[in-house]
Design an enzyme around this catalytic site. Structure first.
Site, mmCIF file in Angstrom:
data_model
loop_
_atom_site.group_PDB
_atom_site.id
_atom_site.type_symbol
_atom_site.label_atom_id
_atom_site.label_comp_id
_atom_site.label_asym_id
_atom_site.label_seq_id
_atom_site.Cartn_x
_atom_site.Cartn_y
_atom_site.Cartn_z
ATOM 1 N N CYS A 76 -29.567 17.006 36.561
ATOM 2 C CA CYS A 76 -29.438 16.655 37.976
ATOM 3 C C CYS A 76 -30.188 17.629 38.876
ATOM 4 O O CYS A 76 -30.674 17.244 39.942
ATOM 5 C CB CYS A 76 -27.966 16.637 38.384
ATOM 6 S SG CYS A 76 -26.906 15.582 37.385
ATOM 7 N N ASP A 118 -20.855 17.911 36.124
ATOM 8 C CA ASP A 118 -19.703 17.071 35.822
ATOM 9 C C ASP A 118 -19.841 16.430 34.444
ATOM 10 O O ASP A 118 -18.894 16.380 33.663
ATOM 11 C CB ASP A 118 -19.557 15.968 36.875
ATOM 12 C CG ASP A 118 -19.151 16.517 38.230
ATOM 13 O OD1 ASP A 118 -19.436 17.688 38.494
ATOM 14 O OD2 ASP A 118 -18.557 15.773 39.016
ATOM 15 N N CYS A 127 -26.529 17.461 41.594
ATOM 16 C CA CYS A 127 -25.287 17.034 40.953
ATOM 17 C C CYS A 127 -24.210 16.762 42.005
ATOM 18 O O CYS A 127 -24.309 17.173 43.160
ATOM 19 C CB CYS A 127 -24.831 18.083 39.944
ATOM 20 S SG CYS A 127 -23.669 17.438 38.713
ATOM 21 N N ASP A 128 -23.159 16.087 41.575
ATOM 22 C CA ASP A 128 -22.209 15.449 42.483
ATOM 23 C C ASP A 128 -21.690 16.333 43.615
ATOM 24 O O ASP A 128 -21.679 15.925 44.778
ATOM 25 C CB ASP A 128 -21.000 14.938 41.691
ATOM 26 C CG ASP A 128 -21.355 13.842 40.713
ATOM 27 O OD1 ASP A 128 -22.538 13.462 40.650
ATOM 28 O OD2 ASP A 128 -20.456 13.379 39.989
ATOM 29 N N LYS A 129 -21.205 17.531 43.296
ATOM 30 C CA LYS A 129 -20.529 18.345 44.310
ATOM 31 C C LYS A 129 -21.509 19.076 45.213
ATOM 32 O O LYS A 129 -21.112 19.644 46.237
ATOM 33 C CB LYS A 129 -19.574 19.340 43.645
ATOM 34 C CG LYS A 129 -18.584 18.703 42.696
ATOM 35 C CD LYS A 129 -17.847 17.543 43.312
ATOM 36 C CE LYS A 129 -17.039 16.772 42.289
ATOM 37 N NZ LYS A 129 -17.831 16.107 41.250
ATOM 38 N N CYS A 151 -27.410 11.456 37.646
ATOM 39 C CA CYS A 151 -26.996 10.299 36.842
ATOM 40 C C CYS A 151 -27.362 8.996 37.544
ATOM 41 O O CYS A 151 -27.123 8.820 38.738
ATOM 42 C CB CYS A 151 -25.508 10.375 36.570
ATOM 43 S SG CYS A 151 -25.046 11.867 35.654
ATOM 44 N N GLU A 176 -12.071 14.592 36.527
ATOM 45 C CA GLU A 176 -12.464 13.186 36.476
ATOM 46 C C GLU A 176 -12.119 12.610 35.110
ATOM 47 O O GLU A 176 -12.408 13.224 34.084
ATOM 48 C CB GLU A 176 -13.960 13.040 36.739
ATOM 49 C CG GLU A 176 -14.355 13.429 38.139
ATOM 50 C CD GLU A 176 -15.840 13.304 38.405
ATOM 51 O OE1 GLU A 176 -16.226 13.398 39.577
ATOM 52 O OE2 GLU A 176 -16.606 13.106 37.443
ATOM 53 N N SER A 183 -14.809 9.620 37.622
ATOM 54 C CA SER A 183 -16.256 9.745 37.760
ATOM 55 C C SER A 183 -16.791 8.541 38.514
ATOM 56 O O SER A 183 -16.213 7.449 38.488
ATOM 57 C CB SER A 183 -16.886 9.816 36.369
ATOM 58 O OG SER A 183 -18.251 9.503 36.419
#
EC number: 4.2.1.9
Length: 565
Positions: free
Chosen positions: A50, A82, A123-125, A195, A447, A473
Site C-alpha cells: 500500500c 491491516d 494503507c487504511d489508517k 488493496c 477487523e 475489513s
C-alpha cells in the site's frame, strides 16, 4: 499578509539566529527564509504494498513545491499493514496507528510552525489519521493518495488480497487444491498500491475527494502509473495557492462536506470503516455528525457501483470509466450532493464536476444509471436494539437475506471464533458473536476479515450472521454487524449474551436484538464483572484507557476534560 505567516516566528529576527543556523544545515539559503515552509508528511514504507510507492510521490511533491516558491520539509509517519497483521494480535495496533499518525503529523506541523501541509497515505489508517491531523492543525492542507494496486490474475480471474483470505476457507472446505491455494497467494498482489477493491483505503480516498480535501479524480489512480506522481505535483501547486489565500480545512470540512462524503461512500458500496473514520474526523473538526445522520443519508442514496468485495470489478477498472467524479456528478444531478461546497482548490464541487455527463458511460457495467441502481438504498445500515443501544453498523450488500434469527455462538476473541469456523463448529442458521474486541476491550477493534472470509469460503455467507464490537475489513461482505456499542468491555448487552440465546439481525427494521427478557438481562448484568485490561502499559494500554465508543469514532481525545465541557 505574507505566505510565511506561521513559519516567520522561527525564521525572522535577530533572536532567531540559532534557528536559521540549523535550517541552513538542511538546505536553506538567505532567500529561502521568506518562503512559506510546507510539510510533506511522507507515509512511505516497505512494510506493505500500500505504501511502497509513496516515497516517489513525496519526492515529486517536494520538487513541485520548490518550483512554486515554497520550502518543503519532508518527514516520516508510520503505517501498520491491516492485511499483513489480519487475524493476529498485531491487528490490535491497526486502529491505534490512526491516532499515532494523527498525533505525529500534528506534532511536526505544529512544532515546526509550518505554513501548510501535504499529507500522503496508502494503507487504511493513513487516510483518517492524516485528515484528523489536518483538521487539528487547521493550516492549508491537502491529502494525496498513494494509489490503488492493480488486480492480480489467476486462471482467468481478477484477484485482490481478499481472494487470498477467501481461498483459505475454500481450501479448508475441500473446494480448492493446495496448488490453487498457492497460485492465489502468488498472484493476488502483483505490485504497489492499496488493496484493490472498494475496500477501506479506496473508500476513504474517495470520501476525501467528495469532501474537497483531495484533487478531483485522484482517489482511484493506480499507484504504479505516472498519473500518481502527476497528482502529487498538481496537489503541490494547489496547496501553494491555498497557502497564499489562507484556505484552511475549517472552511472545507463542514457538515455538508461530511454529507457529501457519506453520500459517495453509499453510492460506491464502500467500507464500514468509513463510518468509524468519518465520525472520528467530524469529532476532530468539531462538526456535529452521528449515526442517525449516516442512516438518513443511506435511505436516500442507492448503491450505484458494482465493485468488490460484494461486486465484480476493482478500483483501477472503476477509474477507467470515470471513477469518483462521475459518481459525484450523478448524485449532483439528483440533488444528493451539495454542489456549493468549497474545495481546497478554491472552486466549488459543482464547478469541478459540472462539465461531466449526468449519466455514466453506456459501454460499461461498473457504474449504474441512477434509475437502475445495484441496490435502491445504501448498504451501510445503522442498527439499534437491546444489543446495541448506541448503535451498530451492518453491511448489507451482496447478501440474499436481510434478516436472520438464530442461536448465538459466543466467542470472547477472534482466534476462538476462527478456530471454530475452520473446524466446522459453526453451522447454517447460527449467529456468531465475537466480543471483547471493541476499542477498549480488544483493545483496538480488530477487523474480522479472517472469520468472515472463512465463512464465505465455506459457502455460508448467506446462512450465518456475525456480530462483533470489533470492526470489519473493507474486504468483508455477508450478513455482518460491527461497531456494536456499548462494547462488551463497557458492560454492553453483547457481554451478556449466552450460548444458544436467539439473536436477530433485521436490516430492514434496523434492528439488532437478543431475544431475552429485561429481567434476565438484568440478572446477568448483576453477575458481570469488568474484565482485567489485556494491556496495562504502552500504546495499547493508553488507547484502551482513552478510546471513546465506536459510535463516536473511537477517538482518543473526545473526553479529555469532561469537567470543563
Amino acid at each position: 499578509m505574507a505566505d510565511n505567516r506561521r513559519s516567520r516566528v522561527i525564521t525572522q529576527g535577530v533572536a532567531r539566529t540559532p534557528n536559521r543556523a540549523m535550517l541552513r544545515a538542511v538546505g536553506f539559503r538567505d532567500e529561502d527564509f521568506e518562503k512559506p515552509i510546507i510539510g510533506v508528511g511522507n507515509a512511505h514504507s516497505t512494510i506493505t504494498p500500500c505504501n511502497v510507492g509513496i516515497g516517489a510521490m513525496a519526492r515529486r511533491a517536494e520538487e513541485a513545491l520548490r518550483e512554486v516558491g515554497a520550502m518543503p520539509m519532508k518527514f516520516g509517519t508510520i503505517t501498520v499493514s491491516d492485511g499483513i497483521t489480519m487475524g493476529t494480535e498485531g491487528m490490535k495496533y491497526s486502529l491505534v496507528s490512526r491516532e499515532v499518525i494523527a498525533d505525529s503529523i500534528e506534532t511536526v506541523g505544529g512544532g515546526q510552525r509550518m505554513d501548510g501541509m501535504l499529507a500522503t497515505g496508502g494503507c487504511d489508517k493513513n487516510m483518517p489519521g492524516a485528515m484528523m491531523a489536518l483538521a487539528r492543525l487547521d493550516i492549508p492542507g491537502i491529502f494525496v493518495y498513494g494509489g490503488t494496486i492493480k488486480p492480480g490474475h489467476y486462471k482467468g480471474e481478477d484477484l485482490t488480497v481478499v481472494s487470498a483470505f477467501e481461498a483459505v476457507g475454500q481450501y479448508n472446505a475441500g473446494n480448492l487444491s493446495e496448488a490453487d491455494l498457492k497460485g492465489v497467494e502468488e498472484n493476488a498482489c502483483p505490485g504497489a498500491g492499496a488493496c484493490g477493491g472498494m475496500f477501506t483505503a479506496n473508500t476513504m480516498s474517495s470520501a476525501f475527494e467528495a469532501m474537497g480535501m483531495s484533487l478531483m479524480g485522484s482517489s482511484t489512480v493506480s499507484a504504479e502509473d505516472d498519473e500518481a506522481r502527476d497528482v502529487a505535483a498538481e496537489a503541490s501547486r494547489v496547496l501553494m495557492d491555498a497557502v497564499h489565500h489562507d484556505r484552511r480545512p475549517s472552511s472545507i470540512l463542514t457538515r455538508e462536506a461530511f454529507e457529501n462524503a457519506f453520500a459517495v461512500v453509499m453510492a460506491l458500496g464502500g467500507s464500514t470503516n468509513a463510518v468509524l473514520h468519518l465520525l472520528a474526523i467530524a469529532n476532530t473538526a468539531e462538526v456535529p455528525f452521528d449515526l442517525d445522520d449516516v442512516e438518513r443519508i443511506r435511505r436516500k442514496v442507492p448503491v450505484l457501483c458494482d465493485l468488490k468485495p460484494s461486486g465484480r470489478f476493482v478500483t483501477s477498472q472503476f477509474h477507467e470509466v470515470g471513477g469518483t467524479p462521475q459518481v459525484m456528478r450523478i448524485l449532483l444531478e439528483q440533488g444528493l450532493l451539495h454542489g456549493h461546497c468549497q474545495t481546497i482548490t478554491g472552486q466549488t464541487i459543482e464547478a469541478l464536476i459540472g462539465h461531466l455527463p449526468p449519466e455514466p458511460p453506456a459501454d460499461q457495467e461498473i457504474i449504474m444509471p441512477f434509475d437502475r441502481p445495484l441496490y435502491p438504498e445504501g448498504h451501510l445500515a445503522i442498527l439499534r436494539g437491546n444489543l446495541a443501544e448506541e448503535g451498530a453498523v451492518a453491511k448489507v450488500s451482496g447478501i440474499q437475506q436481510r434478516r436472520i434469527s438464530g442461536p448465538a455462538r459466543v466467542f470472547d476473541s477472534e482466534e476462538e471464533c476462527l478456530e471454530a469456523i475452520l473446524a466446522d463448529g459453526v453451522q447454517a442458521g447460527d449467529v456468531v458473536i465475537v466480543r471483547y474486541e471493541g476499542p477498549k476491550g480488544g483493545p483496538g477493534m480488530r477487523e474480522m476479515l479472517a472469520p468472515t472470509s472463512a465463512i464465505i469460503g465455506k459457502g455460508l455467507g448467506d446462512a450465518v450472521g456475525l456480530i462483533t464490537d470489533g470492526r470489519f475489513s473493507g474486504g468483508t461482505y455477508g450478513m455482518v454487524v460491527g461497531h456494536v456499542a456499548p462494547e462488551a468491555y463497557d458492560g454492553g448487552t453483547i457481554a451478556l449474551i449466552a450460548e444458544g440465546d436467539t439473536v436477530t439481525i433485521d436490516a430492514d427494521q434496523n434492528l439488532l436484538q437478543v431475544e431475552v427478557d429485561d429481567a434476565e438481562l438484568e440478572r446477568r448484568r448483576s453477575q458481570w464483572q469488568v474484565p482485567r485490561p489485556r494491556y496495562r502499559r504502552g500504546v495499547l494500554g493508553k488507547y484502551a484507557r482513552l478510546a471513546a465508543s465506536a459510535s463516536r469514532g473511537a477517538v482518543t481525545d473526545a473526553d479529555l476534560f469532561p469537567e470543563q465541557e
